[in-house]
Design an enzyme around this catalytic site. Structure first.
Site, mmCIF file in Angstrom:
data_model
loop_
_atom_site.group_PDB
_atom_site.id
_atom_site.type_symbol
_atom_site.label_atom_id
_atom_site.label_comp_id
_atom_site.label_asym_id
_atom_site.label_seq_id
_atom_site.Cartn_x
_atom_site.Cartn_y
_atom_site.Cartn_z
ATOM 1 N N GLU A 183 -1.421 -0.950 -3.682
ATOM 2 C CA GLU A 183 -1.669 0.115 -4.971
ATOM 3 C C GLU A 183 -2.979 -0.422 -5.707
ATOM 4 O OE1 GLU A 183 -1.963 -2.581 -7.251
ATOM 5 O OE2 GLU A 183 -0.950 -3.702 -5.570
ATOM 6 N N GLU A 327 -3.910 -4.117 -3.635
ATOM 7 C CA GLU A 327 -4.139 -3.261 -2.659
ATOM 8 C C GLU A 327 -3.220 -3.285 -1.484
ATOM 9 O OE1 GLU A 327 -8.164 -4.133 -1.227
ATOM 10 O OE2 GLU A 327 -9.215 -3.874 -3.660
#
Length: 366
Positions: A183, A327
Site C-alpha cells: 500500500e 509498499e
C-alpha cells in the site's frame, strides 16, 4: 470453484472457504521426514512446504509465477496532523512506481520476478497512467476524516473487500501461484492501528499505536488521542469487520482484507507485509478464521499494532530485517524464502533413494 467468471460477493466468498487439506499436510510432513536430513532440521522451510501442501492439496508445488498488488489511497484523517510526510507523497509515489523510477517495491519485484500491479482506489489529483488501474476509484479523494465522521459507507467498505477477492480470482485464472500485498497512503498507519484496536477490543492506544513513518512526540501524542477519540465516537462493532472498516478504516486496508479472503477462496498462499497489511489480515480472519491458514508473515514490523495482530493471528514472521518502508516490500523478499522451501520439497533426495542407513532416526525426536 477456482475459475469462476462472475465476481464473487463477500457472502459468496465466505461460503466457499474451506480448511487446509489435512491429509495433504500429513503426507507432506511424512515426506519431509524421509528427506536426506535430520527430521525438522530445516525448521520453518519445512513448515512452509507442509502448509502450502495443505493450501493446494498437492505434495509438490511451485511458486514460479508471483504477483504483488499495491493499493494507493489517501486518508482523510491525515488532516489531524497524524503523519510526518507531505500529503502529496501518496500521488508522487504512485507516479514513481508506475514510471519504474527505482522505488523499493519496483526494484525488489523486478529482482525476484514478481508482477507488480498498481491500483488507484482514491489518490487525490493522480492523473491517469497506463500502468495504474484506476477503474476502482471508489472515493476519488480518499476516505473521509474519521476523527469527525465515518471513513466510508459500509457499502463502499464491502466493495473494496470484494475488489480484493476478485483480483485474486483473476490472478488464479492467469496462473499465478503466490501473491503479496502492499500500500501507499500518507497517514495510513493511523487507520491500521484503529482497525487493530477495534478488532481486538483494545482500549489503550499505547498497545497498538506507533510512530509510523516518524513523528515528533507532540504529533505522536496527537495520533494516539485522535484514534482513541474516534473509537469512542463511532463505537465500531468488534464482531463486524465491515463496520470497523467503515468507521475507521482505509480503502487500502479493505482491499487487502479482500485479497486475504480471496487467497483462501482460491487456495493460494499470500504474504503479509507490515502493520497496514496485517490489519487487513486480522479483519479477514475475523470474517473467516480459516483464512489464517493461507497467510504467511513476511517480516517483523516494529509497530506495536503489528505485534498484537500477529499474536492474535498466530503468525510468526519469516524475517527480521528492521524494515519499515511499506509498499509491501517484505513480500518479494519472503517469496524467495518460500521458493527455497518448495525447492527442498521438490528436489532434495530421500533416504529411500540412497544407500544410507536411516534406522537410527526412528528413536529420535523431530
Amino acid at each position: 470453484m477456482n475459475e469462476m467468471k462472475e465476481p464473487l460477493s463477500l457472502a459468496e466468498a465466505l461460503s466457499l472457504i474451506r480448511p487446509l487439506d489435512a491429509d495433504s499436510m500429513a503426507t507432506a510432513a511424512e515426506y519431509q521426514d524421509r528427506l536426506l536430513k535430520p527430521a525438522g532440521s530445516l525448521g520453518e522451510l519445512e513448515a512452509i512446504a507442509i502448509r502450502i501442501a495443505g493450501i493446494t492439496g498437492k505434495l509438490h508445488n511451485t511458486a514460479d509465477r508471483k504477483i504483488h498488488f499495491l493499493f494507493g489511497s489517501d486518508h482523510g484523517v491525515y488532516e489531524e496532523g497524524v503523519s510526518g510526510s507531505p500529503h502529496y507523497f501518496t500521488r508522487a509515489l504512485m507516479e514513481f512506481y508506475a514510471n519504474r523510477a527505482g522505488c523499493g517495491i519496483d526494484v525488489l519485484c523486478s529482482h525476484v520476478g514478481v508482477k507488480l500491479r498498481l491500483f488507484d482506489l482514491g489518490v487525490r489529483d493522480l492523473a491517469p497512467h497506463p500502468c495504474i488501474d484506476a477503474t476502482h476509484r471508489l472515493m476519488p479523494n480518499g476516505t473521509e476524516n474519521f476523527a469527525r465522521i465515518r471513513a466510508m459507507t459500509t457499502e463502499t467498505a464491502a466493495q473494496a473487500v470484494e475488489l480484493g477477492i476478485g483480483l485474486v480470482g483473476e490472478a488464479k485464472a492467469e496462473g499465478y501461484q503466490i501473491m503479496g500485498v502492499g500500500e501507499v497512503g500518507m497517514g495510513n498507519t493511523t487507520p491500521a492501528a484503529a482497525c487493530i484496536m477495534a478488532a481486538l477490543g483494545l482500549k489503550d492506544p499505547d498497545d497498538a499505536v506507533g510512530r509510523g513513518g516518524g513523528l515528533t512526540d507532540e504529533s505522536f501524542a496527537r495520533k494516539k488521542r485522535v484514534i482513541g477519540e474516534a473509537l469512542e465516537l463511532h463505537h465500531p462493532n468488534p464482531d463486524d469487520p465491515i463496520d470497523i472498516l467503515s468507521c475507521v478504516g482505509g480503502l487500502d486496508i479493505a482491499a487487502m482484507t479482500g485479497v486475504f479472503l480471496g487467497a483462501a477462496v482460491h487456495r493460494l498462499p499470500v504474504l503479509v507485509d507490515g502493520v497496514i497489511s496485517i490489519a487487513g489480515a486480522l479483519l479477514a480472519a475475523r470474517l473467516s478464521p480459516l483464512s489464517q491458514g493461507f497467510m504467511i508473515a513476511s517480516h517483523l514490523s516494529s509497530e506495536p499494532g503489528y505485534a498484537v495482530a500477529a499474536r492474535a493471528l498466530g503468525l510468526t514472521p519469516l524475517l527480521n530485517l528492521g524494515m519499515r518502508l511499506g509498499e509491501g516490500t517484505g513480500c518479494p523478499i519472503a517469496m524467495q524464502v518460500v521458493d527455497d522451501a518448495l525447492a527442498v520439497m521438490n528436489r532434495m533426495g530421500t533416504f529411500d533413494g540412497v544407500s544410507l542407513e536411516s534406522e537410527y532416526r526412528k528413536g529420535l525426536k523431530a
